[in-house]
Design a protein around this motif. Structure first.
Motif, PDB file in Angstrom:
ATOM      1  N   CYS A  33       0.839  -1.209   0.000  1.00 23.05           N
ATOM      2  CA  CYS A  33       0.000   0.000   0.000  1.00 23.05           C
ATOM      3  C   CYS A  33       0.873   1.258   0.000  1.00 23.05           C
ATOM      4  N   LYS A  34       0.277   2.384  -0.364  1.00 24.89           N
ATOM      5  CA  LYS A  34       1.006   3.655  -0.451  1.00 24.89           C
ATOM      6  C   LYS A  34       1.591   4.071   0.894  1.00 24.89           C
ATOM      7  N   ARG A  40       8.444   2.897   4.272  1.00 19.30           N
ATOM      8  CA  ARG A  40       9.658   2.142   3.931  1.00 19.30           C
ATOM      9  C   ARG A  40      10.680   3.043   3.261  1.00 19.30           C
ATOM     10  N   ARG A  41      10.202   3.914   2.372  1.00 12.85           N
ATOM     11  CA  ARG A  41      11.118   4.795   1.654  1.00 12.85           C
ATOM     12  C   ARG A  41      11.752   5.835   2.570  1.00 12.85           C
ATOM     13  N   GLY A  44      15.368   3.840   6.566  1.00 13.18           N
ATOM     14  CA  GLY A  44      16.374   3.043   5.875  1.00 13.18           C
ATOM     15  C   GLY A  44      16.868   3.765   4.636  1.00 13.18           C
ATOM     16  N   ASP A  45      17.357   3.021   3.681  1.00 13.54           N
ATOM     17  CA  ASP A  45      17.964   3.604   2.501  1.00 13.54           C
ATOM     18  C   ASP A  45      17.148   3.415   1.223  1.00 13.54           C
ATOM     19  N   GLY A  46      15.899   2.991   1.347  1.00 16.72           N
ATOM     20  CA  GLY A  46      15.087   2.760   0.160  1.00 16.72           C
ATOM     21  C   GLY A  46      14.977   3.979  -0.733  1.00 16.72           C
ATOM     22  N   TYR A  47      14.703   5.127  -0.128  1.00 18.30           N
ATOM     23  CA  TYR A  47      14.555   6.358  -0.899  1.00 18.30           C
ATOM     24  C   TYR A  47      15.890   6.774  -1.520  1.00 18.30           C
TER      25      TYR A  47
END
Length: 181
Positions: A33-34, A40-41, A44-47
């Protein structure tokens, strides 16, 4: 009847509109989901990884920016150009030399932290031209920028003479760019 889907992360059942569009999937939506994707973004380092990928694509593979270098550039607490204190919602990374300019690269040396307003205002202009037209980019901030940029390029603390030379070099580059147009 409203269509729903279960998020693979939070496992909640939510309306289909709460999931990003993904045409290649059977239901046309992402599995996450958004809200979970956004969380998540931001953690951590996702973004950062996504931004690295985009920078690499925009620079046509030029540059050698690593995740650690991007973290270091982003660690600044004040805008390079106006000096305002940066919060996560206005902090961006600016390419000193825009990626469209032939000598630019997607490297840590070519990046500084700035606020969204300065990044947008500078756009693709040369950093010296931006300094000349900006009320907020004061001579004191210009000196700090030149010292910081020259120090990273030279790999040592620049002397006052080197700072003057770098500042003059920025001015000459900006004039040369104007002459080409």
């Amino acid at each position: 009847m409203e269509q729903t889907k279960q998020c693979i992360t939070c496992e909640e059942i939510k309306p289909l509109e709460d999931f990003p569009i993904r045409p290649k999937r059977s239901d046309g939506r992402e599995g996450e989901c958004k809200t979970c994707r956004s969380t998540r973004r931001k953690t951590g380092d996702g973004y950062r990884k996504e931004r690295l990928r985009k920078h690499f694509y925009r620079s046509k593979g030029k540059g050698s920016l690593t995740l650690e270098q991007l973290r270091e550039v982003e660690s600044g607490t004040h805008c390079t150009y106006c000096g305002c204190e940066l919060s996560d919602d206005i902090r961006v990374v600016d390419h000193v030399y825009s990626l469209g300019q032939w000598w630019s690269s997607n490297s840590a040396l070519n990046m500084v932290v700035s606020c969204r307003a300065c990044n947008t205002s500078k756009s693709n202009s040369h950093v010296y031209d931006f300094y000349q037209r900006s009320d907020k980019f004061t001579p004191d901030l210009w000196g700090k920028f030149v010292r910081y940029f020259a120090g990273r390029a030279l790999s040592h603390e620049p002397t006052e003479e080197e700072i003057v030379q770098w500042s003059e070099g920025f001015r000459l580059e900006a004039e040369e760019l104007k002459a080409r147009v």
